[in-house]
Design a protein around this motif. Structure first.
Motif, PDB file in Angstrom:
ATOM      1  N   ILE A 132       0.774  -1.011  -0.172  1.00  0.00           N
ATOM      2  CA  ILE A 132      -0.033   0.021   0.226  1.00  0.00           C
ATOM      3  C   ILE A 132       1.010   1.183  -0.112  1.00  0.00           C
ATOM      4  O   ILE A 132       1.702   1.438   0.883  1.00  0.00           O
ATOM      5  N   HIS A 133       0.787   2.222  -1.017  1.00  0.00           N
ATOM      6  CA  HIS A 133       1.729   3.464  -1.323  1.00  0.00           C
ATOM      7  C   HIS A 133       0.805   4.553  -0.495  1.00  0.00           C
ATOM      8  O   HIS A 133      -0.265   4.529  -0.101  1.00  0.00           O
ATOM      9  N   CYS A 134       1.682   5.270   0.219  1.00  0.00           N
ATOM     10  CA  CYS A 134       1.155   6.244   0.948  1.00  0.00           C
ATOM     11  C   CYS A 134       0.795   7.212   0.005  1.00  0.00           C
ATOM     12  O   CYS A 134       1.507   7.740  -1.016  1.00  0.00           O
ATOM     13  N   SER A 149       5.887   6.672  -0.675  1.00  0.00           N
ATOM     14  CA  SER A 149       6.362   5.907   0.193  1.00  0.00           C
ATOM     15  C   SER A 149       5.731   4.513   0.215  1.00  0.00           C
ATOM     16  O   SER A 149       4.535   4.261   0.281  1.00  0.00           O
ATOM     17  N   LYS A 150       6.367   3.331  -0.018  1.00  0.00           N
ATOM     18  CA  LYS A 150       5.956   1.976   0.269  1.00  0.00           C
ATOM     19  C   LYS A 150       5.850   1.539   1.343  1.00  0.00           C
ATOM     20  O   LYS A 150       5.524   0.230   1.951  1.00  0.00           O
ATOM     21  N   ASP A 151       6.732   2.385   2.352  1.00  0.00           N
ATOM     22  CA  ASP A 151       6.866   2.067   3.645  1.00  0.00           C
ATOM     23  C   ASP A 151       5.635   2.458   4.580  1.00  0.00           C
ATOM     24  O   ASP A 151       5.735   3.407   5.086  1.00  0.00           O
ATOM     25  N   THR A 152       4.786   1.517   4.663  1.00  0.00           N
ATOM     26  CA  THR A 152       3.509   2.011   5.277  1.00  0.00           C
ATOM     27  C   THR A 152       3.147   0.727   6.075  1.00  0.00           C
ATOM     28  O   THR A 152       3.555  -0.506   6.088  1.00  0.00           O
ATOM     29  N   ARG A 153       2.079   1.232   7.265  1.00  0.00           N
ATOM     30  CA  ARG A 153       1.723  -0.047   8.099  1.00  0.00           C
ATOM     31  C   ARG A 153       0.253   0.023   8.208  1.00  0.00           C
ATOM     32  O   ARG A 153      -0.184   1.116   8.185  1.00  0.00           O
ATOM     33  N   CYS A 173     -15.936   1.429   4.002  1.00  0.00           N
ATOM     34  CA  CYS A 173     -15.165   0.825   2.713  1.00  0.00           C
ATOM     35  C   CYS A 173     -13.742   1.156   3.021  1.00  0.00           C
ATOM     36  O   CYS A 173     -12.851   0.706   1.970  1.00  0.00           O
ATOM     37  N   LYS A 174     -13.363   1.535   4.066  1.00  0.00           N
ATOM     38  CA  LYS A 174     -11.871   1.975   4.472  1.00  0.00           C
ATOM     39  C   LYS A 174     -11.292   1.294   5.558  1.00  0.00           C
ATOM     40  O   LYS A 174     -11.715   1.051   6.392  1.00  0.00           O
ATOM     41  N   ALA A 175      -9.959   1.333   5.437  1.00  0.00           N
ATOM     42  CA  ALA A 175      -9.013   0.810   6.614  1.00  0.00           C
ATOM     43  C   ALA A 175      -7.852   1.964   6.952  1.00  0.00           C
ATOM     44  O   ALA A 175      -7.892   2.751   5.978  1.00  0.00           O
ATOM     45  N   HIS A 176      -7.529   1.768   8.074  1.00  0.00           N
ATOM     46  CA  HIS A 176      -6.740   2.745   8.477  1.00  0.00           C
ATOM     47  C   HIS A 176      -5.230   2.431   8.511  1.00  0.00           C
ATOM     48  O   HIS A 176      -4.766   1.371   9.175  1.00  0.00           O
ATOM     49  N   TYR A 177      -4.281   3.190   7.763  1.00  0.00           N
ATOM     50  CA  TYR A 177      -2.945   2.942   7.765  1.00  0.00           C
ATOM     51  C   TYR A 177      -2.230   4.300   8.064  1.00  0.00           C
ATOM     52  O   TYR A 177      -2.757   5.366   8.141  1.00  0.00           O
ATOM     53  N   GLN A 178      -0.695   4.024   8.046  1.00  0.00           N
ATOM     54  CA  GLN A 178       0.067   5.040   8.596  1.00  0.00           C
ATOM     55  C   GLN A 178       1.176   5.025   7.841  1.00  0.00           C
ATOM     56  O   GLN A 178       1.836   3.808   7.352  1.00  0.00           O
ATOM     57  N   CYS A 179       1.846   6.142   7.360  1.00  0.00           N
ATOM     58  CA  CYS A 179       3.018   6.025   6.699  1.00  0.00           C
ATOM     59  C   CYS A 179       4.226   6.050   7.454  1.00  0.00           C
ATOM     60  O   CYS A 179       4.370   6.829   8.419  1.00  0.00           O
ATOM     61  N   ASN A 180       5.260   5.290   7.339  1.00  0.00           N
ATOM     62  CA  ASN A 180       6.386   5.233   8.179  1.00  0.00           C
ATOM     63  C   ASN A 180       7.415   6.116   7.818  1.00  0.00           C
ATOM     64  O   ASN A 180       8.269   6.618   8.314  1.00  0.00           O
TER      65      ASN A 180
END
Ligand SMILES: [Zn+2]
Lengths: 163, 249
Positions: free
Chosen positions: A123-125, A130-134, A144-151
């Motif tokens: 998952i890209h920020c 950045s590809k470094d996400t969690r 319809c959405k999930a919650h991510y954060q960009c490292n």
């Protein structure tokens, strides 16, 4: 007299109430438009079964297109259908690009079962790419959405769940 | 009452009662993310309940819609599994209840996708995607808590011990279940027990939790036998439409 395709064009002016950057056609919510006799039947399908926006979407369509139908002395009806089940596959590349520009990471297609069992691959920020996400949570601000954060840039962001 | 209506009430009531329970977590989740997760799952359940109950009302043939079935039936008329009405308790209790239900629901919905009734199959295909996602969440938490600290392990084990006997209703078979299977529009829930058990065993292995020894099962939900918890839940859920039956909002 308007053809079904003309009605689809009009439906493209109705935004999704939760993701206004996309219209209801781009979202894949509009499944068909039929014009038998003096009626116009628009079939819509929910993204998620409990999506609270469905009633609002039906109302929005009726409010915007109902009067236009009346000009042709026709009645417009919005019907809810469950089949075929909505899938993120119905979002085309243009729609995905709009989502990303709006700050929502678009759904990443995973062909195998990993999409349901484990983490989606990459998952890209949407902010710094950045590809470094969690993954913070499988569930986000709407169904319809999930919650991510960009490292990389530390920004939290929504990811459009792939179903 | 016809078998298909009865069967659909079971599906709808499970989803409705569980959805209502999860909604009670609004503003009470242990962390914001879980507050949002539990209420999102609850919303999916309510959505599924609406679809099943609408269909149940159609087969009942008395002109009752989803709202009339949800708001104007008494506890003894509810067909939900007793599992669904068990109290929320603490977060672990809710997760253990949800895990047992999700493991069942993923198998149930997958099976119902093959229904010869196109409406049932359509709702099942939609629900299957959601229940698989819910399962991923509750399973991850069972493992995280079971394989976590001594305290979390102990508490989730307690939760599992308490809730497991209530899974009995999920696999209860009777004439309604038999018609569902023989007529091809539904599945006999007893056929879901083995796949469900595999999910439970896998989770136990990964989490280090134990299957409680004594699990004499409780049943009765499918014939309207419920605990006091359900009456309290319904009282709160139904008070507004019962007080103002013509109210619209
Ligand atoms: Zn970033």
């Amino acid at each position: 007299m308007r053809s079904p395709n003309d009605w689809v064009s009009l439906l493209e002016t109705v935004p999704d109430p939760e993701i206004p950057v996309l219209n209801v056609v781009e979202m894949g919510i509009v499944r068909s438009v039929e014009c038998p006799g003096n009626s116009i039947i628009i079939k819509i399908t929910p993204t998620y079964m409990g999506c609270p926006a469905m009633d609002a979407i039906a109302d929005d369509i009726q409010a915007k297109l109902g009067p236009i139908a009346m000009e042709e002395s026709k009645t417009l009806r919005v019907e809810l259908v469950y089949s075929p089940a909505w899938t993120t596959d119905w979002l085309d590349d243009a729609a995905k690009a709009k989502l990303e520009k709006y700050g929502i990471a678009p759904p990443v297609k995973t062909s195998d079962k990993r999409a349901l069992q484990g983490e989606p691959s990459e998952i890209h920020c949407p902010h710094c790419k950045s590809k470094d996400t969690r993954l913070v949570s499988l569930f986000g601000s709407t169904a319809c959405k999930a919650h991510y954060q960009c490292n990389s840039c530390s920004e939290p962001f929504d990811y459009f769940k792939c179903i | 009452m016809n078998a298909r209506c009865e069967y659909l009430l079971r599906l709808g009531d499970d989803a409705l009662i569980l959805g209502q329970q999860l909604g009670l977590w609004t503003g009470h989740g242990p962390v914001l993310e879980e507050d949002i997760a539990l209420t999102n799952i609850g919303l999916d359940q309510i959505g599924q309940a609406r679809a099943w109950l609408t269909l149940a009302g159609r087969f009942e043939g008395k002109g009752r819609d989803e709202d009339q079935l949800a708001y104007f039936r008494s506890p003894a008329e509810f067909r939900n599994a007793q599992l669904c009405e068990r109290p929320n308790g603490h977060f672990g209790d809710t997760i253990a209840r949800q895990f047992l239900f999700d493991a069942y629901a993923t198998e149930l919905h997958a099976g119902l996708c093959q229904s010869e009734d196109s409406d049932i199959a359509a709702i099942a295909r939609k629900s299957a995607k959601e229940s698989a996602y819910h399962f991923r969440h509750s399973r991850a938490w069972m493992i995280r808590l079971g394989d976590g600290t001594e305290e979390s392990h102990h508490r989730i084990q307690q939760s599992l011990n308490e809730i497991l006997p209530y899974a009995g209703d999920l696999f209860h078979t009777d004439a309604v279940a038999a018609s569902a299977a023989s007529e091809g529009w539904g599945i006999d829930p007893s056929s879901l027990r083995d796949p469900w058990n595999s999910h439970v065993e896998e989770m136990l292995k990964e989490s280090g939790l134990m299957r409680p020894e004594s699990t004499s099962e409780r049943t009765g939900g499918r014939i309207g036998q419920h605990g006091e918890q359900l009456s309290q839940l319904l009282e709160e859920m139904q008070v507004l439409p019962r007080t103002y039956p013509k109210a619209e909002w």
